[in-house]
Design an enzyme around this catalytic site. Structure first.
Site, PDB file in Angstrom:
ATOM      1  CG  PHE B  39      -1.910  -1.148   1.208  1.00 13.76           C
ATOM      2  CD1 PHE B  39      -3.186  -0.983   0.667  1.00 13.76           C
ATOM      3  CD2 PHE B  39      -1.567  -2.395   1.725  1.00 13.76           C
ATOM      4  CE1 PHE B  39      -4.091  -2.026   0.645  1.00 13.76           C
ATOM      5  CE2 PHE B  39      -2.469  -3.452   1.706  1.00 13.76           C
ATOM      6  CZ  PHE B  39      -3.731  -3.265   1.163  1.00 13.76           C
ATOM      7  CB  ILE B  77       1.054   0.144   5.634  1.00 13.70           C
ATOM      8  CG1 ILE B  77      -0.358  -0.410   5.480  1.00 13.70           C
ATOM      9  CG2 ILE B  77       1.040   1.659   5.712  1.00 13.70           C
ATOM     10  CD1 ILE B  77      -1.235  -0.121   6.665  1.00 13.70           C
ATOM     11  CB  CYS B  78       4.843   2.664   2.023  1.00 14.53           C
ATOM     12  SG  CYS B  78       6.241   3.801   1.980  1.00 14.53           S
ATOM     13  CB  ILE B  79       7.526   3.084   7.167  1.00 11.11           C
ATOM     14  CG1 ILE B  79       7.613   3.817   8.510  1.00 11.11           C
ATOM     15  CG2 ILE B  79       8.821   3.258   6.394  1.00 11.11           C
ATOM     16  CD1 ILE B  79       8.512   3.145   9.517  1.00 11.11           C
ATOM     17  CB  ALA B  82       2.394   4.851   7.051  1.00  8.61           C
TER      18      ALA B  82
END
Lengths: 135, 130
Positions: B39, B77-79, B82
């Protein structure tokens, strides 16, 4: 990693207005650590990402355009720019930043990273890839 | 075939996460493998457990959580994306001195390297975006 894949990062959006261009560049920089065969493509409004003289001060946004000139240090040396997209926006190669890389196979001679290609040739570039990530 | 999936738009505003969900479900049902769903951009917002969609609408986050549980899917989820958008797990909340986390069950937060690794390992990488 033994198997090297051909990665193409496709940039279609203007540099500002949305975050796609900036976050695409973040992927390219992180991806450089994986030693893959990397190229970038710029088409549609994506060609505006490479224009020189960008000034974002009044807009209060971060100007990330200097990063493109550092891509050579990350071994990202193939920036395909679509001729028709330039034409449709009244741009020429002279409107784009002078982006170069040092060719380590040719006595570190500085060579241009930007390769202007026709729409038909861009299709061939895309067809030749293993992984295409579109932004 | 082994698929890698990118979701690059947020839930409800865009259909991208719905299309990705339907694709993943269909791929798994026909015997394919999905190595990871990554994501990115506003796609990270799919992973908040604090969304409250109307009851007569689809529950996008819950759909993904259930599918991940059933098939042991790796939902990443891409940090970097995010952090910009306020998506945190407990680790990140502690590290950044924030007072809460909001990540949903079945999702994990990790780096962009996971996207590149997915591209290397999957037979096909498919982006669901705008």
């Amino acid at each position: 990693m033994s198997d090297v894949k051909k990665f193409l990062y496709v940039n279609r959006k203007a540099p500002y207005g949305t975050i796609y261009a900036q976050e695409a560049l973040e992927v390219v920089l992180i991806g450089a650590a994986f030693d893959q065969d990397v190229a970038m493509a710029f088409l549609d409004d994506g060609v505006f990402q490479l224009t020189k003289g960008q000034d974002t001060k009044e807009a209060g946004l971060k100007n990330f355009s200097p990063t493109f000139r550092a891509l050579g240090d990350y071994e990202v040396t193939k920036l395909y720019v679509e001729q028709e997209s330039l034409d449709e926006r009244g741009l020429t190669l002279d409107d784009l930043q002078d982006i170069q890389y040092e060719d380590e196979d040719d006595d570190y001679e500085e060579k241009p990273s930007i390769i202007v290609v026709s729409r038909a040739a861009m299709a061939d570039v895309m067809a030749d890839q293993d992984v295409v990530l579109s932004f | 075939m082994k698929f890698g999936i990118v979701v690059s738009e947020g839930p409800y505003t865009h259909q991208a996460s719905d299309s990705a969900y339907n694709f993943v479900k269909a791929a798994l049902a026909t015997g394919h493998e999905v190595s990871r769903v990554f994501f990115y951009h506003d796609g990270v917002n799919v992973g908040t457990r604090l969304s409250i969609p109307p009851q007569d609408d689809r529950q996008i986050q819950e759909q993904w959580t259930a599918l991940a549980k059933e098939h042991e899917l790796d939902l990443v989820i891409c940090i970097a994306a995010a952090q910009r958008r306020g998506l945190l797990d407990q680790n990140e909340a502690d590290r950044q001195g924030k007072d809460a986390n909001n990540i949903a069950e079945g999702f994990r937060i990790s780096g962009l390297g996971q996207l590149i690794e997915m591209g290397i390992q999957a037979d096909r990488t498919i982006t669901f975006g705008d």
